[in-house]
Design a protein around this motif. Sequence first.
Motif, PDB file in Angstrom:
ATOM      1  N   ARG A 167      34.282  28.788  12.660  1.00 17.89           N
ATOM      2  CA  ARG A 167      33.592  28.105  13.669  1.00 17.89           C
ATOM      3  C   ARG A 167      34.169  26.679  14.188  1.00 17.89           C
ATOM      4  O   ARG A 167      35.052  26.356  13.087  1.00 17.89           O
TER       5      ARG A 167
ATOM      6  N   GLU B 190      22.315  36.802   8.725  1.00 18.74           N
ATOM      7  CA  GLU B 190      21.757  36.143   7.802  1.00 18.74           C
ATOM      8  C   GLU B 190      22.900  35.418   7.303  1.00 18.74           C
ATOM      9  O   GLU B 190      23.947  35.847   6.643  1.00 18.74           O
ATOM     10  N   PHE B 191      22.621  33.810   6.930  1.00 17.40           N
ATOM     11  CA  PHE B 191      23.606  32.921   6.359  1.00 17.40           C
ATOM     12  C   PHE B 191      23.957  33.321   4.942  1.00 17.40           C
ATOM     13  O   PHE B 191      22.666  33.308   4.394  1.00 17.40           O
TER      14      PHE B 191
ATOM     15  N   ALA C 261      25.920  23.376  12.923  1.00 14.27           N
ATOM     16  CA  ALA C 261      25.331  23.766  11.776  1.00 14.27           C
ATOM     17  C   ALA C 261      26.054  25.005  11.073  1.00 14.27           C
ATOM     18  O   ALA C 261      26.242  25.719  11.769  1.00 14.27           O
TER      19      ALA C 261
ATOM     20  N   ASP D 255      25.092  26.931   8.817  1.00 14.76           N
ATOM     21  CA  ASP D 255      23.830  28.346   8.676  1.00 14.76           C
ATOM     22  C   ASP D 255      23.556  28.784   9.927  1.00 14.76           C
ATOM     23  O   ASP D 255      22.660  29.691   9.811  1.00 14.76           O
ATOM     24  N   SER D 256      24.142  28.369  11.195  1.00  7.55           N
ATOM     25  CA  SER D 256      23.681  29.142  12.400  1.00  7.55           C
ATOM     26  C   SER D 256      24.875  29.955  12.708  1.00  7.55           C
ATOM     27  O   SER D 256      26.008  29.426  13.102  1.00  7.55           O
ATOM     28  N   ALA D 257      24.610  31.459  12.965  1.00  9.89           N
ATOM     29  CA  ALA D 257      25.508  32.354  13.164  1.00  9.89           C
ATOM     30  C   ALA D 257      26.062  32.042  14.907  1.00  9.89           C
ATOM     31  O   ALA D 257      27.374  32.260  15.103  1.00  9.89           O
ATOM     32  N   THR D 258      25.177  31.438  15.643  1.00  5.87           N
ATOM     33  CA  THR D 258      25.608  31.180  16.871  1.00  5.87           C
ATOM     34  C   THR D 258      26.803  30.084  17.139  1.00  5.87           C
ATOM     35  O   THR D 258      27.237  29.991  18.123  1.00  5.87           O
ATOM     36  N   ASN D 259      27.140  29.252  16.160  1.00  2.00           N
ATOM     37  CA  ASN D 259      28.218  28.386  15.845  1.00  2.00           C
ATOM     38  C   ASN D 259      29.467  29.109  15.538  1.00  2.00           C
ATOM     39  O   ASN D 259      30.457  28.136  15.578  1.00  2.00           O
ATOM     40  N   TYR D 260      29.483  30.138  15.234  1.00  2.30           N
ATOM     41  CA  TYR D 260      30.748  30.665  14.992  1.00  2.30           C
ATOM     42  C   TYR D 260      31.438  31.404  15.996  1.00  2.30           C
ATOM     43  O   TYR D 260      30.807  32.239  16.577  1.00  2.30           O
TER      44      TYR D 260
ATOM     45  N   GLU E 145      18.546  40.310  11.889  1.00  2.00           N
ATOM     46  CA  GLU E 145      19.521  39.338  12.381  1.00  2.00           C
ATOM     47  C   GLU E 145      20.504  38.967  11.218  1.00  2.00           C
ATOM     48  O   GLU E 145      20.239  39.124  10.134  1.00  2.00           O
TER      49      GLU E 145
END
Length: 121
Positions: A97, A46-47, A101, A103-108, A44
């Motif tokens: 983004r 990674e932040f 958050a 550190d969450s890739a889904t927010n970008y 996955e």
Amino acid sequence: QVQLVESGGGLVQAGGSLRLSCAGSGRTFSNYPMGWFRQSPRKEREFVASISAYGGSTNYADSVKGRFTISRDKNMVYLQMNSLKPEDTTVYYCAARYSGAADSATNYAYWGQGTQVTVSS
């Protein structure tokens, strides 16, 4: 719409340094909080680090804290990487983004194409 282009990756020996750059397009680029992520095959994303819209706040993954520094200036975002380790080897991505958050890739919403970093032992 934001377009991002990374550069600065390459091959370096363990203990060495690299500086990654991310060039962003658009007049509102400074309004976007930015992040750096990394991803190896079959893993996955990674932040790594994030920086607020105007650079007043930064966050780092525990694995890079004290070694990496994120910064920004005008339409550029940088990741200074010191004391590199072989386990830092992978592709690095910058991203923008709107919220959520850091550190969450889904927010970008916007991603660059990535730049390869290889650290030899």
